[in-house]
Design a protein around this motif. Structure first.
Motif, PDB file in Angstrom:
ATOM      1  N   ARG A   1      13.735  -1.799   0.332  1.00 51.52           N
ATOM      2  CA  ARG A   1      15.172  -1.474   0.395  1.00 51.52           C
ATOM      3  C   ARG A   1      15.421  -0.303   1.335  1.00 51.52           C
ATOM      4  O   ARG A   1      16.365  -0.337   2.151  1.00 51.52           O
ATOM      5  CB  ARG A   1      15.685  -1.146  -1.009  1.00 51.52           C
ATOM      6  CG  ARG A   1      17.149  -0.694  -1.035  1.00 51.52           C
ATOM      7  CD  ARG A   1      17.620  -0.403  -2.448  1.00 51.52           C
ATOM      8  NE  ARG A   1      16.780   0.589  -3.106  1.00 51.52           N
ATOM      9  CZ  ARG A   1      16.894   1.905  -2.913  1.00 51.52           C
ATOM     10  NH1 ARG A   1      17.796   2.374  -2.036  1.00 51.52           N
ATOM     11  NH2 ARG A   1      16.116   2.748  -3.566  1.00 51.52           N
ATOM     12  N   LEU A   2      14.607   0.741   1.245  1.00 48.58           N
ATOM     13  CA  LEU A   2      14.814   1.918   2.090  1.00 48.58           C
ATOM     14  C   LEU A   2      14.626   1.579   3.572  1.00 48.58           C
ATOM     15  O   LEU A   2      15.374   2.067   4.428  1.00 48.58           O
ATOM     16  CB  LEU A   2      13.853   3.035   1.671  1.00 48.58           C
ATOM     17  CG  LEU A   2      14.217   3.782   0.388  1.00 48.58           C
ATOM     18  CD1 LEU A   2      13.080   4.692  -0.044  1.00 48.58           C
ATOM     19  CD2 LEU A   2      15.494   4.599   0.591  1.00 48.58           C
ATOM     20  N   ILE A   3      13.642   0.740   3.884  1.00 45.40           N
ATOM     21  CA  ILE A   3      13.421   0.367   5.275  1.00 45.40           C
ATOM     22  C   ILE A   3      14.590  -0.471   5.795  1.00 45.40           C
ATOM     23  O   ILE A   3      15.076  -0.269   6.927  1.00 45.40           O
ATOM     24  CB  ILE A   3      12.102  -0.410   5.432  1.00 45.40           C
ATOM     25  CG1 ILE A   3      10.914   0.461   5.017  1.00 45.40           C
ATOM     26  CG2 ILE A   3      11.926  -0.888   6.873  1.00 45.40           C
ATOM     27  CD1 ILE A   3      10.777   1.756   5.787  1.00 45.40           C
TER      28      ILE A   3
ATOM     29  N   ARG B   1       0.832  -1.205   0.000  1.00 43.09           N
ATOM     30  CA  ARG B   1       0.000   0.000   0.000  1.00 43.09           C
ATOM     31  C   ARG B   1       0.866   1.254   0.000  1.00 43.09           C
ATOM     32  O   ARG B   1       0.585   2.217  -0.709  1.00 43.09           O
ATOM     33  CB  ARG B   1      -0.916  -0.023   1.227  1.00 43.09           C
ATOM     34  CG  ARG B   1      -1.803   1.197   1.391  1.00 43.09           C
ATOM     35  CD  ARG B   1      -2.793   1.326   0.284  1.00 43.09           C
ATOM     36  NE  ARG B   1      -3.721   2.413   0.538  1.00 43.09           N
ATOM     37  CZ  ARG B   1      -4.407   3.038  -0.404  1.00 43.09           C
ATOM     38  NH1 ARG B   1      -4.270   2.696  -1.671  1.00 43.09           N
ATOM     39  NH2 ARG B   1      -5.249   4.006  -0.098  1.00 43.09           N
ATOM     40  N   ALA B   2       1.939   1.250   0.772  1.00 43.10           N
ATOM     41  CA  ALA B   2       2.842   2.397   0.805  1.00 43.10           C
ATOM     42  C   ALA B   2       3.455   2.640  -0.566  1.00 43.10           C
ATOM     43  O   ALA B   2       3.566   3.788  -1.029  1.00 43.10           O
ATOM     44  CB  ALA B   2       3.933   2.179   1.847  1.00 43.10           C
ATOM     45  N   ALA B   3       3.872   1.564  -1.245  1.00 38.18           N
ATOM     46  CA  ALA B   3       4.460   1.702  -2.579  1.00 38.18           C
ATOM     47  C   ALA B   3       3.450   2.280  -3.554  1.00 38.18           C
ATOM     48  O   ALA B   3       3.784   3.145  -4.380  1.00 38.18           O
ATOM     49  CB  ALA B   3       4.957   0.338  -3.060  1.00 38.18           C
ATOM     50  N   ASP B   4       2.200   1.830  -3.468  1.00 37.56           N
ATOM     51  CA  ASP B   4       1.163   2.358  -4.353  1.00 37.56           C
ATOM     52  C   ASP B   4       0.928   3.842  -4.115  1.00 37.56           C
ATOM     53  O   ASP B   4       0.801   4.631  -5.069  1.00 37.56           O
ATOM     54  CB  ASP B   4      -0.149   1.593  -4.139  1.00 37.56           C
ATOM     55  CG  ASP B   4      -0.093   0.157  -4.643  1.00 37.56           C
ATOM     56  OD1 ASP B   4       0.812  -0.130  -5.457  1.00 37.56           O
ATOM     57  OD2 ASP B   4      -0.928  -0.651  -4.223  1.00 37.56           O
ATOM     58  N   LEU B   5       0.866   4.246  -2.844  1.00 31.37           N
ATOM     59  CA  LEU B   5       0.619   5.639  -2.512  1.00 31.37           C
ATOM     60  C   LEU B   5       1.784   6.533  -2.930  1.00 31.37           C
ATOM     61  O   LEU B   5       1.588   7.690  -3.304  1.00 31.37           O
ATOM     62  CB  LEU B   5       0.351   5.793  -1.011  1.00 31.37           C
ATOM     63  CG  LEU B   5      -0.934   5.151  -0.488  1.00 31.37           C
ATOM     64  CD1 LEU B   5      -0.994   5.226   1.025  1.00 31.37           C
ATOM     65  CD2 LEU B   5      -2.155   5.831  -1.104  1.00 31.37           C
TER      66      LEU B   5
ATOM     67  N   ASN C   1       3.823   5.737  -5.394  1.00 23.51           N
ATOM     68  CA  ASN C   1       4.055   5.506  -6.821  1.00 23.51           C
ATOM     69  C   ASN C   1       5.486   5.059  -7.105  1.00 23.51           C
ATOM     70  O   ASN C   1       6.153   5.552  -8.023  1.00 23.51           O
ATOM     71  CB  ASN C   1       3.726   6.774  -7.629  1.00 23.51           C
ATOM     72  CG  ASN C   1       3.550   6.483  -9.110  1.00 23.51           C
ATOM     73  OD1 ASN C   1       3.179   5.374  -9.494  1.00 23.51           O
ATOM     74  ND2 ASN C   1       3.845   7.461  -9.942  1.00 23.51           N
ATOM     75  N   VAL C   2       5.958   4.122  -6.284  1.00 27.00           N
ATOM     76  CA  VAL C   2       7.285   3.538  -6.461  1.00 27.00           C
ATOM     77  C   VAL C   2       7.157   2.024  -6.355  1.00 27.00           C
ATOM     78  O   VAL C   2       6.172   1.508  -5.814  1.00 27.00           O
ATOM     79  CB  VAL C   2       8.296   4.057  -5.410  1.00 27.00           C
ATOM     80  CG1 VAL C   2       8.461   5.560  -5.514  1.00 27.00           C
ATOM     81  CG2 VAL C   2       7.859   3.663  -4.001  1.00 27.00           C
ATOM     82  N   PRO C   3       8.148   1.257  -6.838  1.00 27.59           N
ATOM     83  CA  PRO C   3       8.086  -0.199  -6.696  1.00 27.59           C
ATOM     84  C   PRO C   3       8.144  -0.612  -5.225  1.00 27.59           C
ATOM     85  O   PRO C   3       8.763   0.061  -4.398  1.00 27.59           O
ATOM     86  CB  PRO C   3       9.325  -0.685  -7.464  1.00 27.59           C
ATOM     87  CG  PRO C   3       9.698   0.436  -8.371  1.00 27.59           C
ATOM     88  CD  PRO C   3       9.302   1.686  -7.653  1.00 27.59           C
ATOM     89  N   LYS C   4       7.508  -1.729  -4.918  1.00 32.70           N
ATOM     90  CA  LYS C   4       7.543  -2.246  -3.561  1.00 32.70           C
ATOM     91  C   LYS C   4       8.982  -2.536  -3.137  1.00 32.70           C
ATOM     92  O   LYS C   4       9.341  -2.364  -1.956  1.00 32.70           O
ATOM     93  CB  LYS C   4       6.705  -3.515  -3.464  1.00 32.70           C
ATOM     94  CG  LYS C   4       6.674  -4.139  -2.070  1.00 32.70           C
ATOM     95  CD  LYS C   4       5.866  -5.420  -2.059  1.00 32.70           C
ATOM     96  CE  LYS C   4       5.919  -6.092  -0.687  1.00 32.70           C
ATOM     97  NZ  LYS C   4       5.155  -7.367  -0.672  1.00 32.70           N
TER      98      LYS C   4
END
Length: 301
Positions: free
Chosen positions: A35-37, A21-25, A27-30
């Motif tokens: 990776r960032l986390i 859901r975070a990736a969708d919001l 607009n980046v790949p999951k």
């Protein structure tokens, strides 16, 4: 690693509840979110999240880092807004949610005025009057009819919407015009309305001096939308109780006739609300202020 981007991503993951859901919001790949986390946890040297196949939960360190991230992001947002407000008008897209009755009859017809004032703002509008998590749904603000059920929102009151009881002339020609709410009983049908949130019947009241009574009657149609209720009333399907601003043009044209003018209907509160733990961007503040101004200027409050 971009620490600021990682912090924003971490907050978005917690607010939305899932990496997907975070990736969708965002607009980046999951994979970018994951990776960032991971990089953030590696740099901090602590685990921020417990991950399972069904849910994410914060560790003690993750909870502290989330609260701190909120404060940092809010301060940065406030700083940016204070600088930008002196150099340019609000800009960007905002996502709002409001009931169809307000959208169709009040807000959308007035949007040309908003866009004339703020030509660089785009409005993405959801129609509904739900109890939702604004952050998880990526909503900037909502217009709400009735009592607010979410204590995590800052709610700015925009007044009260009076209800009016009326019926079509054709219906009254068939059944006669009741002189008192008590005349309704079983002799008249009403357009019954239920809550789209709970499914429970709405109970409408009328007050005259110190007397208060409920509107009762048999029914042939039940709806959970004020627009459908208005259509039913206009079609002569029964006595209708709904917002004054909805029926005003039909009362003026004669398509509907007000009943019991000496009795006052319920007053329904309307609010403009937004999350408590988010900086209110200039574009959002512009819309919130404009919406409240609109409601009051149009005398629907």
């Amino acid at each position: 690693m971009d620490k600021f981007a990682a912090m924003q991503t971490f907050v978005r993951v917690i607010d939305s509840g899932t990496f997907t859901r975070a990736a969708d919001l965002m607009n980046v790949p999951k994979s970018t979110v994951s990776r960032l986390i991971k990089e953030l946890e590696k740099e901090l040297g602590v685990r921020l999240l417990h991950r399972t196949s069904r849910q994410l939960t914060l560790t003690q360190e993750g909870h502290a880092y989330y609260e701190g991230s909120i404060r940092v992001l809010d301060e940065v947002g406030s700083l940016d807004a204070s600088v930008l407000s002196t150099t340019r008008s609000p800009k960007g897209k905002i996502k709002v949610e409001l009931p169809g009755s307000l959208a169709y009859h009040v807000v959308v017809p007035a949007l040309p005025d908003f866009f004339a004032r703020y030509p660089d703002v785009q409005v993405e509008m959801n129609i509904g009057n739900r109890s939702v998590d604004l952050i998880a749904e990526n909503l900037d603000c909502v217009l709400r009819l009735g009592p607010l059920l979410n204590d995590s929102l800052i709610a700015r009151p925009a007044g009260m919407l009076p209800l009016i009881t009326c019926a079509s002339p054709a219906y009254l020609a068939r059944h006669g015009t009741p002189e008192n709410p008590a005349d309704l009983g079983d002799s008249y049908t009403i357009v019954r309305m239920t809550s789209p949130r709970s499914g429970r019947d709405f109970v409408f009241h009328l007050t005259c001096e110190e007397m208060t009574t409920e509107i009762h009657g048999s029914h042939q149609i039940t709806v959970n939308d004020s627009g459908a209720a208005l259509a039913a009333g206009l079609a002569g399907l029964g006595v209708l109780t709904t917002y004054a601003f909805l029926v005003a043009p039909h009362l003026q044209s004669g398509a509907l006739q007000r009943l019991f003018p000496d009795w006052q209907g319920d007053q329904i509160p309307v609010h403009v609300a937004y999350p408590t733990n988010r900086h209110l961007a200039p574009k959002v503040r512009a819309f919130v202020d404009w919406a409240i101004e609109l409601l009051r200027a149009m005398q629907v409050v």
